[in-house]
Design a protein around this motif. Sequence first.
Motif, short mmCIF file in Angstrom:
data_model
loop_
_atom_site.label_atom_id
_atom_site.label_comp_id
_atom_site.label_asym_id
_atom_site.label_seq_id
_atom_site.Cartn_x
_atom_site.Cartn_y
_atom_site.Cartn_z
N GLY A 20 4.04 88.04 -3.36
CA GLY A 20 2.79 88.27 -4.07
C GLY A 20 3.01 88.44 -5.57
N ALA A 21 4.11 89.12 -5.90
CA ALA A 21 4.40 89.34 -7.31
C ALA A 21 4.69 88.01 -8.01
CB ALA A 21 5.61 90.27 -7.44
N LEU A 22 5.46 87.13 -7.33
CA LEU A 22 5.80 85.84 -7.93
C LEU A 22 4.57 84.95 -8.07
CD1 LEU A 22 9.15 85.02 -6.08
CD2 LEU A 22 8.85 85.47 -8.52
N ASN A 23 3.80 84.85 -7.00
CA ASN A 23 2.63 83.99 -7.03
C ASN A 23 1.52 84.57 -7.90
OD1 ASN A 23 3.06 81.52 -5.51
ND2 ASN A 23 3.44 82.90 -3.76
N GLY A 24 1.60 85.89 -8.11
CA GLY A 24 0.59 86.54 -8.96
C GLY A 24 0.60 85.94 -10.35
N ARG A 25 1.81 85.62 -10.85
CA ARG A 25 1.90 85.03 -12.20
C ARG A 25 1.25 83.65 -12.23
NH1 ARG A 25 7.71 86.43 -12.31
NH2 ARG A 25 7.42 88.65 -11.98
N LEU A 77 4.49 81.39 2.85
CA LEU A 77 3.63 82.16 1.93
C LEU A 77 3.34 81.36 0.67
CD1 LEU A 77 5.08 85.73 2.40
CD2 LEU A 77 2.69 85.06 2.69
N ASN A 78 4.37 80.69 0.14
CA ASN A 78 4.15 79.86 -1.05
C ASN A 78 3.07 78.81 -0.79
OD1 ASN A 78 5.95 81.19 -2.65
ND2 ASN A 78 7.65 79.79 -2.21
N ASN A 79 3.15 78.17 0.37
CA ASN A 79 2.17 77.14 0.71
C ASN A 79 0.76 77.72 0.81
OD1 ASN A 79 3.79 74.87 0.77
ND2 ASN A 79 4.42 75.20 2.89
N LEU A 80 0.64 78.83 1.55
CA LEU A 80 -0.70 79.39 1.79
C LEU A 80 -1.28 79.99 0.52
CD1 LEU A 80 -0.34 81.04 5.32
CD2 LEU A 80 -1.35 78.83 4.72
N VAL A 122 8.63 91.06 2.34
CA VAL A 122 8.62 89.65 1.95
C VAL A 122 7.30 89.33 1.26
CG1 VAL A 122 8.71 87.27 2.81
CG2 VAL A 122 10.16 89.01 3.85
N ALA A 123 6.19 89.84 1.82
CA ALA A 123 4.87 89.54 1.27
C ALA A 123 4.70 90.15 -0.12
CB ALA A 123 3.78 90.06 2.21
N ARG A 124 5.20 91.35 -0.30
CA ARG A 124 5.04 92.01 -1.60
C ARG A 124 5.81 91.26 -2.68
NH1 ARG A 124 5.15 96.55 1.78
NH2 ARG A 124 7.39 96.86 1.52
N LYS A 125 7.05 90.84 -2.33
CA LYS A 125 7.87 90.13 -3.31
C LYS A 125 7.20 88.79 -3.65
CE LYS A 125 12.18 87.69 -3.35
NZ LYS A 125 12.99 87.10 -2.33
N THR A 173 -7.08 83.98 -11.53
CA THR A 173 -7.32 84.57 -10.21
C THR A 173 -6.30 85.67 -10.03
OG1 THR A 173 -5.96 82.82 -9.28
CG2 THR A 173 -8.32 82.54 -9.08
N ARG A 174 -6.51 86.49 -8.98
CA ARG A 174 -5.66 87.65 -8.79
C ARG A 174 -5.14 87.66 -7.35
NH1 ARG A 174 -6.17 93.40 -8.90
NH2 ARG A 174 -8.11 93.32 -7.73
N VAL A 175 -3.86 87.99 -7.15
CA VAL A 175 -3.31 88.09 -5.80
C VAL A 175 -3.14 89.57 -5.47
CG1 VAL A 175 -1.35 87.58 -4.29
CG2 VAL A 175 -2.12 85.89 -5.98
N VAL A 176 -3.77 90.01 -4.39
CA VAL A 176 -3.67 91.41 -3.95
C VAL A 176 -2.90 91.43 -2.63
CG1 VAL A 176 -4.96 93.44 -3.25
CG2 VAL A 176 -5.89 91.91 -5.00
N VAL A 177 -1.84 92.22 -2.54
CA VAL A 177 -1.07 92.30 -1.30
C VAL A 177 -1.35 93.63 -0.62
CG1 VAL A 177 1.25 92.24 -0.29
CG2 VAL A 177 0.72 90.86 -2.32
#
Lengths: 347, 387
Positions: free
Chosen positions: B243-248, B279-282, B238-241, B255-259
């Motif tokens: 992370g990819a969406l929020n990464g954009r 996850l979206n909120n945080l 769930v976190a990886r998926k 900024t960069r999101v690292v999972v």
Amino acid sequence: MADESARRAGQLLGARRRALAERMAAAPGHDAAGEAERRADAEHHLANLAEAMAAAQPPLFEEYVAWARTRLVGRGAPDEDLGRTLDAIAAALRDALPADAADVAARYLDAGRRRLATRPAPPPSFLDAAAPYGDLARAYLEALLDGARHEAGRLVLDAAAGGVPVRELYLHVLQPSQREIGRLWQVNQITVAQEHYCTAATQVVMSQLYPLVFATPRIGRTLVATCVAGDLHEIGARMIADFLEMEGWDTFYLGANAPTADVVSTVRDRRADLLAISATMTAYVGEVRALIAAVRSDVATAGVKILVGGSPFNVAPDLWRQVGADAVAADAASAVTAAADLVPRTA
Amino acid sequence: MITGVGAFRLALRCDRGGRVAEIVEDAGGLGARLACGESIEALAPPEGLERMRAFLEALAVPPASGCWRIDVARPGDPAATMPLYFTGGAHRDGLLVVAAESEAHAAEALDALTPIAAPPRDGGVYEKLSAMNNELATAQRALAKSHAELRRLDEQKNTFLGFAAHDLRNPLDVILTYSQYMLDFAPEPPSPKNRELLEVIRGSSLFMVELIDDLLDLAKIEAGRLALDLVSTDLGAVARKNGALNGRLAERKETRVVVETPAEPIVARIDPARVEQVLNNLVGNAVKFSPPGSEITVRVTRGDGAAIVSVTDQGPGVSPAELDAMVEPFATRGRRGTGGEKSTGLGLAITRKVAAAHGGRLWVEPAPGGGSTFHVAFPLQGPEDPA
């Protein structure tokens, strides 16, 4: 009119009862040690006599004499003691009251003596195993008398959780248990400490049931319920408030010892449709009458419907009308019916 | 007994209106015809009535009435009068009135009787305990009643909120769709100025949709209608998926999101859609409040019977005490992100409640080198599964 002279005589006696009780308790021929107890007993006798006379209701005094006999015999007093006390009261009243008032008092005292001559038996137990939830009531009371209030509370709360309606628990478990506790005190089988413990425990159980009591949709009618000044036996009035709350009324319970001005202002401020007043003993009937007079004399509260209840109203069936009430109820269940009759739903 | 001399002495307890409650003392029979509830005016013959009333009025004004000479009917000879000296004062919630044949005797009698005419002392300790217990029970009843009433009002508020939000949502969708159409598909492209205005309309409408969705969620949660659809799920996936969406989203703010997830799956009984919302909120908050060029780390770990998701940012930092305030709905309303983004003020409130509905919790710790780490623990067994 005979009723009017009895009322007047009762009021004359009412004003002098404490001074008279003091004089009787200090009379020569008694040991000094028991003076306080004699004074309390004498004042109790005189208060009940005065209120029965003021209500022009001899049965109230006769019933009191029967009650007092059970209480005194239970405490080990010789059977003839109360008769002697009634004679002493008659003699003291000859000196203390005008002759016509003393004559009235003598008639009431004679009626009391006649009742005493029948050697009235103590009341039977209020618990009946064959009654609905009779076993539960017995188990509840026994737990309380063992000092196990948590266990007693658990029995009732488990029954509620198992689906027994709160009304049934009030009517068939808590009410007969409280009456039985009063009876056990009267016949001297439990101490006053035990009586107060059991009553406090019952109040805790009732408060634990409140989430179920305060869960009914409102129907737009308002009740103020109260005991009269001095009367600490307040569970009956609380039950009536809770029953009407469960019917959807907004209820305001003022508790024991509410000052008259507070009752009047609460009825006014809450725009109450109904005022329920409880008096558990004859000695408090005068307070009921005075409270009703105060409510009726305030233009903002004069129109409120008034329901009374308590033991003296069960003994003297027309007493409710005489004190100025609109109806009487013998218990919480009949209070619901009486309230619905007095304040019909408008829409 | 009163100690003064003289054949006539009378002491009365009255209510504030002068109505007799009790004849405490009556030497000489002055009050022989006085009854409970009757006014002490009855003692005065017609010619003394006015003075008796004036005395009663004086009694109503503490501390002392003074001593009043009033002629009263003589006992045994109602046609004759005799002078009597009246005094008195406030007593309990009424009055104590004393009359005697001289001013001195009246004053002495008042002094002697004030303590004696106290209420009977047979109301012993049990009665006092009972009275206190009654008061407590009555107060507790009033509290229970007001608690029930407040709960009823709260439910009404949630229902209202739900209706209002739902009814706002529909017209907003129309505004969004039409502004999108005018921006992208209108036969005549808008002028640069109008495009700017349409972007503002669209951006504001999107924010309102977000706000309304959060409000609907919160109303649902507070009304106890948050139904979790629990599924055994690998939280790492769930976190990886996510992370990819929020990464954009993060890229737009440089900024960069690292999972970081362990190689082994960490399976917990969770509602994946709700956990994604958490996850979206945080991560959304972290992006919002992080400076450009910084890094946001999402870690999934296992600890103490729970799967823990931790989001670390390099933003301004939040203390645990600040978090307590921030999880209240609308507490962070109006706070702008580093790129000027608005906040609904509901995200953390929802996050905490979703965590709690799973039987988990939300907490914050300062991150080394500045910033914060928000942790959410989800029990591996789920909230209703047997332990």
